[in-house]
Structures are given as structure tokens and as C-alpha cells.
Design an enzyme around this catalytic site. Structure first.
Site, PDB file in Angstrom:
ATOM      1  CE  LYS A  22      -1.707   1.752   4.148  1.00 26.15           C
ATOM      2  NZ  LYS A  22      -1.208   2.760   4.036  1.00 26.15           N
ATOM      3  CG  ASN A  23       2.323   2.831   3.763  1.00 27.47           C
ATOM      4  OD1 ASN A  23       1.272   3.230   3.454  1.00 27.47           O
ATOM      5  ND2 ASN A  23       2.269   2.656   5.051  1.00 27.47           N
ATOM      6  CB  CYS A 116      -4.703  10.521  11.895  1.00 25.84           C
ATOM      7  SG  CYS A 116      -3.142   9.668  11.692  1.00 25.84           S
ATOM      8  NE  ARG A 121       0.653  10.431  10.182  1.00 25.31           N
ATOM      9  CZ  ARG A 121       0.251   9.029   9.334  1.00 25.31           C
ATOM     10  NH1 ARG A 121      -1.346   8.267   9.696  1.00 25.31           N
ATOM     11  NH2 ARG A 121       0.700   8.854   8.600  1.00 25.31           N
ATOM     12  CG  ASP A 305       3.329   1.489   9.474  1.00 27.66           C
ATOM     13  OD1 ASP A 305       3.040   2.116  10.744  1.00 27.66           O
ATOM     14  OD2 ASP A 305       3.781   1.462   8.577  1.00 27.66           O
ATOM     15  NE  ARG A 397      -7.184   4.442   5.414  1.00 30.10           N
ATOM     16  CZ  ARG A 397      -5.874   4.648   6.573  1.00 30.10           C
ATOM     17  NH1 ARG A 397      -6.146   4.379   6.995  1.00 30.10           N
ATOM     18  NH2 ARG A 397      -4.585   5.496   5.842  1.00 30.10           N
TER      19      ARG A 397
HETATM   20  N1  EPU Z   1       6.061  14.630  10.341  1.00 27.48           N
HETATM   21  C1  EPU Z   1       6.168  15.641  10.738  1.00 27.48           C
HETATM   22  N2  EPU Z   1       6.609  16.538   9.963  1.00 27.48           N
HETATM   23  C2  EPU Z   1       5.979  16.517   8.414  1.00 27.48           C
HETATM   24  C3  EPU Z   1       6.597  14.601   8.572  1.00 27.48           C
HETATM   25  C4  EPU Z   1       6.491  13.775   9.536  1.00 27.48           C
HETATM   26  O1  EPU Z   1       6.866  15.997  11.946  1.00 27.48           O
HETATM   27  O2  EPU Z   1       6.383  17.048   7.956  1.00 27.48           O
HETATM   28  C5  EPU Z   1       6.295  13.141  11.962  1.00 27.48           C
HETATM   29  C6  EPU Z   1       5.397  12.794  11.612  1.00 27.48           C
HETATM   30  O3  EPU Z   1       4.400  13.145  12.669  1.00 27.48           O
HETATM   31  C7  EPU Z   1       6.003  11.563  12.641  1.00 27.48           C
HETATM   32  C8  EPU Z   1       7.321  11.616  11.845  1.00 27.48           C
HETATM   33  O4  EPU Z   1       7.504  12.260  10.670  1.00 27.48           O
HETATM   34  O5  EPU Z   1       5.972  11.436  13.519  1.00 27.48           O
HETATM   35  C9  EPU Z   1       7.423  10.042  10.939  1.00 27.48           C
HETATM   36  O6  EPU Z   1       6.548  10.690  10.013  1.00 27.48           O
HETATM   37  P1  EPU Z   1       6.802  10.209   8.357  1.00 27.48           P
HETATM   38  O7  EPU Z   1       6.276  11.360   7.498  1.00 27.48           O
HETATM   39  O8  EPU Z   1       8.015   9.578   8.240  1.00 27.48           O
HETATM   40  O9  EPU Z   1       4.994   9.281   8.119  1.00 27.48           O
HETATM   41  P2  EPU Z   1       4.201   9.444   6.929  1.00 27.48           P
HETATM   42  O10 EPU Z   1       5.029   9.043   5.506  1.00 27.48           O
HETATM   43  O11 EPU Z   1       3.427  10.624   7.083  1.00 27.48           O
HETATM   44  C10 EPU Z   1       4.310   7.467   6.499  1.00 27.48           C
HETATM   45  C11 EPU Z   1       3.194   5.725   6.022  1.00 27.48           C
HETATM   46  C12 EPU Z   1       2.613   5.513   7.308  1.00 27.48           C
HETATM   47  C13 EPU Z   1       3.647   5.199   8.549  1.00 27.48           C
HETATM   48  C14 EPU Z   1       4.893   6.146   8.463  1.00 27.48           C
HETATM   49  C15 EPU Z   1       6.577   5.784   9.203  1.00 27.48           C
HETATM   50  C16 EPU Z   1       2.457   6.309   4.230  1.00 27.48           C
HETATM   51  C17 EPU Z   1       0.944   6.116   3.501  1.00 27.48           C
HETATM   52  N3  EPU Z   1       1.863   6.144   6.064  1.00 27.48           N
HETATM   53  O12 EPU Z   1       3.886   7.868   6.807  1.00 27.48           O
HETATM   54  O13 EPU Z   1       1.768   4.390   7.515  1.00 27.48           O
HETATM   55  O14 EPU Z   1       3.608   4.821   9.470  1.00 27.48           O
HETATM   56  O15 EPU Z   1       5.530   6.397   7.291  1.00 27.48           O
HETATM   57  O16 EPU Z   1       6.904   4.784   8.291  1.00 27.48           O
HETATM   58  O17 EPU Z   1       3.767   5.473   3.410  1.00 27.48           O
HETATM   59  C18 EPU Z   1       0.299   2.759   7.984  1.00 27.48           C
HETATM   60  O18 EPU Z   1       0.383   2.314   6.553  1.00 27.48           O
HETATM   61  O19 EPU Z   1      -0.606   1.942   8.825  1.00 27.48           O
HETATM   62  C19 EPU Z   1       0.721   4.006   8.627  1.00 27.48           C
HETATM   63  C20 EPU Z   1       0.544   5.258   8.909  1.00 27.48           C
END
Ligand code: EPU
Length: 420
Positions: A22-23, A116, A121, A305, A397
Site C-alpha cells: 500500500k505505502n 489523524c 502528523r 507499523d 485500508r
Molecule cells: N513528521 C513531521 N513533519 C512532517 C512529516 C512528518 O513532524 O512534515 C513527523 C510525523 O508526525 C511522525 C514522523 O515525522 O511523527 C514520521 O512521519 P512520516 O512522515 O515518516 O510518516 P508518513 O509519511 O506520514 C508513512 C506511512 C505510515 C507509517 C510512517 C512511518 C504512508 C502512506 N504512510 O507515513 O503508514 O507509519 O510512514 O513509517 O506511507 C500505515 O500504513 O498504517 C501508516 C500509518
């Protein structure tokens, strides 16, 4: 609303197939925005999040056709640069269209995804990076409004933390920027790597793939691509935990063992037998699972995850386990529901202390987010008696045909509509 009814303590034997990730699918779908012409994505999982992003892309003017696990996206003509709230609110990953729209169109208006269940996030790192590349960005009426005069310009971006989505958005944007972009403290997750490989097929010049420093030499145009999406390491990991709890030579096919090295080592330490064979990975349950300690970390550390799913196993282990969650601030929502099934878990800030009990008992529980739902499914599979897991739209999802897959290896899992 759909729910799952599970009668627990059935041995799992037979073969499970891992679907496409998915991701990885989501950013790769967004990559199709960067090129005129038709891109073909294979091994796309049939999941609600893929459908949501398909709707966002269709709204932008992309011709979307889905046939089984194959998705074709033709972004020859984009008709708008706006991704509205009604589409974005159901899935945060919609923000991944921001970088490509800016790079290809010079402007983008994308609804802010909002918080969320698992944490606030924010997307400040995405915006910081795009500003570095020359985008003018304002937040107005709940929307990110961005534009650039001419092309985006390559720059050095140092992320405050290795953000998966932030790294992906910047990779997408930098591929069509003028000059060289260096992304420091970049995320190294296999999904980021799969996006890099896709972008390379499109003609992007990227170095340092799989490391924390990515160098992108921008090009003027990119070509459409055909790509087989990498295996979903979280679905794979969830099946591994199921095998460690209930497996009897459970064969898992299609997963990439190197993407779950940490988890496989953990499960072995906890007492499960896991063997790599040419046809896949075989798992046998532990006679008695042993306690363990984990701390979530960006890849290659223990994945956030998988934290909830491993906690289901720890709740029936021998001894006391500690789970430290360092990636998201509110990712213990499964704890209260596990408690309803007899688990003994105390949360103290970002730590959960799990005192193993010999057996869980079936109960009616409520799914609160995607991975919490998977944790409850695992707990119900191991519990004595009947469980009902409500609100499984979260599960849909991220897990393709979960009840069919689990039933095929001996679990007693039935989907039903709660209102019927
Ligand atoms: N963060 C910030 N600012 C930003 C971006 C991230 O503070 O601009 C923080 C987030 O709040 C979090 C940390 O950095 O505390 C890591 O967030 P990241 O950006 O890596 O997460 P994401 O891209 O929003 C993806 C996956 C998540 C997975 C995380 C961590 C997708 C669509 N989602 O989220 O997957 O948990 O990376 O590996 O790729 C899931 O599949 O259940 C899921 C939540």
C-alpha cells in the site's frame, strides 16, 4: 458497517500470499502525474486507500483504469491543480500530489490533510523542502496553495526527521526541477526505494538510493513507466506474527525477508521457528512465546507499523515486555481494546508495559486505526472463544481480502454487516 467474527485458537497451516505494498503504491501512483502518457502499475493491492488516491488523480484529470492488480494512469492532460478537502480528508497520503503538481504544473492547491488518530502528523517538512526548491507556499482556508515561477530549482534539504512522505514528495518534485537536489536525513524505507526505482524508469537521475542522502539531478521531462510494486512488508510482517502465534508450517510467499529482518529476529528470540526456503518463509508457532522489548524507529529499525501486531503476541508471552513508540505520539489505542480481551498492559507516556497472560478471551472490540485493527485480528485469532471486531473499514485500508486469506489457512473468520 462491516465487522469480523472470529473463533480463535485455530492452527494456521497452508500458504499465504503477500500483496503489493500500500505505502509504495500511493507515491508511485502520484509519480504518474509527472509524465504525459500512460503508466502501468502492477501488483497494486485492492485497498480502500488505492481507490481514494485513484479518485484524487481522476479529479485532477488523470484517466484511471483498474483491472485486478493492474492500474493504468494516463496523465497526459491535467485539468485542474486542486485536490479538494472532500477527497483528501479520508487519506493523508493525498498530500503526495503536491510535489508532482508543482513540478509539472507550476501550481497546486491541496487541502491540508489534518490530524489523524495516531498523531498530529504535520507536513511542515514537506513544505519546508518545497520552499527550498523555490515554491511560494501559503496556507489559506485549510489549503496548501503553492506556485513557482518557472521550474523548481534544485537545493539542499535537510529533514528534521527521516520522514517517509516528506522524502517522497521531495523526490517527486526534485526529479523535474532544474539542477541538483540533495536530500539529507532522508527516509530509507523500502517504499521510498521502490519510488526511486520507478522514478529511474521514468528517466530521473537519483543517487544514494536506500541511504539517508539522496541526490537528484533534475531532468526536463519524464516518461511514463511500467512497474511491479514491491511486496507489502507490513502485511508480510502481520502474517509472520500470526505464524509465530498459531502457525504450523505456515508458508508465506511473496514477502521480502530483508525488509523484515528486525521482526524476524525478534520473533525468533520470542521462540518462533522461522525458516527461509526458496518457495517462501515458513513459520511455526512457539510452544510458549517469550517476552521481548522493542522500540520503534525509522527503517531499518523496528517499524512503528508493526508495533501493535507484535504487542498482540507479547500479550500472551511468558514474562514482561516493553514497547517504546518513538515515531508517533498516540499509537497505543489498541491497548484498551486488548485489555477487553484480558491482556494486561499499562501505558506510561510513550511506553507500554505488557505483562503476558496465558490466554486471551474472545470479546467484542473496536478497531481504531489500521494497524490497531490488525493487532485485534491477531489477538482474536489466538483468543479462546468468539470475538467480534467492529469498524473494520480501517482494516480494509491496508489489508487486501484479509478474511479470505486467513480462512484459507484454517482461521475461522467471517465478515458480516453489523446492521443486518
Ligand atoms: N513528521 C513531521 N513533519 C512532517 C512529516 C512528518 O513532524 O512534515 C513527523 C510525523 O508526525 C511522525 C514522523 O515525522 O511523527 C514520521 O512521519 P512520516 O512522515 O515518516 O510518516 P508518513 O509519511 O506520514 C508513512 C506511512 C505510515 C507509517 C510512517 C512511518 C504512508 C502512506 N504512510 O507515513 O503508514 O507509519 O510512514 O513509517 O506511507 C500505515 O500504513 O498504517 C501508516 C500509518
Amino acid at each position: 458497517m462491516d465487522a469480523l467474527r472470529i473463533h480463535g485458537q485455530k492452527t494456521l497451516r497452508g500458504t499465504l500470499q503477500v500483496s503489493g505494498s500500500k505505502n509504495a503504491s500511493l507515491p508511485i501512483m502520484a509519480a504518474a502525474l509527472l509524465a504525459e502518457g500512460q503508466s502501468t502499475l502492477r501488483r497494486i493491492p485492492g485497498l480502500a486507500d488505492v481507490k481514494t488516491l485513484s479518485k484524487v488523480l481522476a479529479h485532477l484529470g488523470v484517466r484511471v483504469e483498474a483491472q485486478g492488480a493492474e492500474l493504468t494512469l494516463d496523465a497526459t492532460e491535467l485539468t485542474t491543480h486542486e485536490a479538494p478537502y472532500e477527497l483528501v480528508r479520508t487519506m493523508r497520503a493525498s498530500i503526495l500530489v503536491l510535489g508532482p503538481l508543482l513540478a509539472r504544473h507550476g501550481k497546486a492547491r491541496v487541502s491540508l490533510p489534518g490530524g489523524c488518530a495516531i498523531g498530529a502528523r504535520p507536513i511542515d517538512q514537506h513544505l519546508k523542502g518545497l520552499r527550498k526548491l523555490g515554491a511560494k507556499i501559503e496556507i489559506s482556508h485549510g489549503y496548501v496553495e503553492a506556485h513557482v515561477d518557472g521550474r523548481l530549482q534544485g537545493a539542499t534539504v535537510i529533514f528534521d526527521m527521516p520522514t517517509v512522505g516528506g522524502t517522497e514528495n521531495l523526490l517527486l518534485a526534485a526529479s523535474l526541477a532544474e539542477g541538483t537536489t540533495i536530500l539529507e536525513n532522508a527516509a530509507r524505507e523500502p517504499e521510498v526505494v521502490d519510488l526511486c526505482h520507478t522514478l529511474q524508469k521514468m528517466g530521473a537521475k537519483i543517487q544514494g538510493i536506500g541511504t539517508a542522502t539522496l541526490t537528484v539531478e533534475g531532468v526536463e521531462t519524464l516518461q511514463p513507466f511500467t512497474h511491479d510494486v514491491v511486496a507489502d512488508r507490513i502485511e508480510f510482517g502481520t502474517f509472520l506474527v500470526a505464524g509465530a502465534m498459531l502457525g504450523e508450517e505456515l508458508l508465506i510467499q511473496g514477502g521480502v525477508a530483508e525488509h523484515q529482518t528486525f521482526l524476524i529476529d525478534k520473533l525468533r528470540t520470542m521462540g518462533a521457528r522461522i525458516e527461509e526456503h526458496p518457495e517462501g518463509i515458513k513459520v511455526w508457532r512457539a510452544q510458549q512465546l517469550h517476552a521481548t522489548d522493542v522500540e520503534t524507529q525509522p527503517y531499518p529499525g523496528f517499524p512503528t507499523d508493526m508495533q501493535a501486531q507484535l504487542m498482540a503476541a507479547a500479550s500472551i508471552a511468558d514474562g514482561s515486555s516493553t514497547f517504546s513508540e518513538t515515531v508517533f505520539e498516540n499509537r497505543f489505542m489498541h491497548v484498551a481494546e486488548l485489555g477487553r480481551m484480558g491482556a494486561n498492559i499499562r501505558v506510561d507516556g510513550g511506553r507500554a508495559i505488557v505483562r503476558g497472560t496465558p490466554e486471551l478471551s474472545g470479546a467484542t472490540v473496536m478497531a481504531t486505526d489500521l494497524r490497531a485493527s490488525a493487532c485485534l485480528v491477531l489477538a482474536a485469532l489466538a483468543a479462546e472463544g468468539e470475538s467480534v471486531i467492529r469498524r473494520i473499514y480501517h482494516l480494509d485500508r491496508g489489508y487486501e481480502a484479509i478474511e479470505a486469506k486467513l480462512s484459507s489457512v484454517g482461521a475461522d473468520v467471517v465478515r458480516f454487516r453489523e446492521d443486518s
